[in-house]
Design a protein around this motif. Sequence first.
Motif, mmCIF file in Angstrom:
data_model
loop_
_atom_site.group_PDB
_atom_site.id
_atom_site.type_symbol
_atom_site.label_atom_id
_atom_site.label_comp_id
_atom_site.label_asym_id
_atom_site.label_seq_id
_atom_site.Cartn_x
_atom_site.Cartn_y
_atom_site.Cartn_z
ATOM 1 N N ASP A 163 12.603 -8.313 5.875
ATOM 2 C CA ASP A 163 13.940 -8.572 4.849
ATOM 3 C C ASP A 163 12.806 -7.345 3.297
ATOM 4 O OD1 ASP A 163 16.223 -9.052 3.819
ATOM 5 O OD2 ASP A 163 15.469 -10.710 2.496
ATOM 6 N N MET A 164 11.494 -8.263 3.132
ATOM 7 C CA MET A 164 11.591 -7.469 1.449
ATOM 8 C C MET A 164 10.618 -6.594 1.991
ATOM 9 S SD MET A 164 10.139 -11.470 0.068
ATOM 10 C CE MET A 164 9.719 -11.829 1.783
ATOM 11 N N ALA A 165 9.738 -5.594 3.172
ATOM 12 C CA ALA A 165 9.204 -4.916 3.616
ATOM 13 C C ALA A 165 10.216 -3.614 3.881
ATOM 14 C CB ALA A 165 8.642 -5.206 4.525
ATOM 15 N N ALA A 189 1.324 -1.141 0.242
ATOM 16 C CA ALA A 189 0.189 -0.167 -0.331
ATOM 17 C C ALA A 189 1.209 0.953 0.279
ATOM 18 C CB ALA A 189 -0.531 0.115 1.131
ATOM 19 N N GLU A 190 0.229 2.313 -1.011
ATOM 20 C CA GLU A 190 1.095 3.699 -0.499
ATOM 21 C C GLU A 190 -0.102 4.530 -0.082
ATOM 22 O OE1 GLU A 190 2.027 7.482 -2.037
ATOM 23 O OE2 GLU A 190 1.356 6.213 -3.845
ATOM 24 N N ARG A 191 1.198 5.057 0.545
ATOM 25 C CA ARG A 191 0.109 6.321 1.802
ATOM 26 C C ARG A 191 0.791 7.206 2.374
ATOM 27 N NH1 ARG A 191 -1.953 1.586 4.913
ATOM 28 N NH2 ARG A 191 -4.008 1.130 4.247
ATOM 29 N N ASN A 192 0.675 8.822 0.989
ATOM 30 C CA ASN A 192 1.141 9.788 1.400
ATOM 31 C C ASN A 192 2.524 10.010 0.992
ATOM 32 O OD1 ASN A 192 -1.471 11.147 2.440
ATOM 33 N ND2 ASN A 192 -0.785 10.276 4.208
ATOM 34 N N THR A 249 4.532 0.555 2.760
ATOM 35 C CA THR A 249 3.820 -0.164 3.886
ATOM 36 C C THR A 249 3.854 -1.501 2.740
ATOM 37 O OG1 THR A 249 1.415 -0.441 4.222
ATOM 38 C CG2 THR A 249 3.439 1.007 5.484
ATOM 39 N N MET A 250 4.334 -3.193 3.344
ATOM 40 C CA MET A 250 3.840 -4.432 2.650
ATOM 41 C C MET A 250 3.254 -4.679 4.031
ATOM 42 S SD MET A 250 7.253 -5.286 0.559
ATOM 43 C CE MET A 250 6.495 -6.776 0.348
#
Length: 157
Positions: A69-71, A36-39, A43-44
């Motif tokens: 690791d991925m996030a 997700a993208e916020r502002n 985040t994952m």
Amino acid sequence: MSDDLAPPPSLEAPDGYVALDMRRGFAREIGPLYRAERNGLFTMGFRVEERHTNGMKNAHGGMLMSFADMAWGHIVSVESSSYWVTVRLVVDFLSSAHLGDWVEGGAELLSREDDLYVVRGRVWAADRTLMTGTGVFKPIARRDPRPGEKAYAATNG
């Protein structure tokens, strides 16, 4: 008649999260993972399923490490549109995630020097911080920019 059914509402990702298209390798095995993208911040997330758990029905520490690791490394993708590797990942386990929990993670860029990205990250479930830590990541090969990445915005804006 198909055996395919919509997932129960308890397994769906929260609004704003979209599934990542990970069809190869290890990420395919532990997914689905979401973003997700916020502002301008990414985040994952993932839902703790039975296969992610240890004998106590909590998310296995290895699953949480892999997710962190991925996030946390995802910031390299956003900043550079590159494939990357992990140089170092240091975490503190603070709480557990339970079967069915929605787990999220994200990081902030602390520095970028000598082609190394240093980040501070956090993984949480609802109001519980599960992990905190730092990571060092190294881009290894450029790739075509994806939506949400800075290079994508520059070439498509």
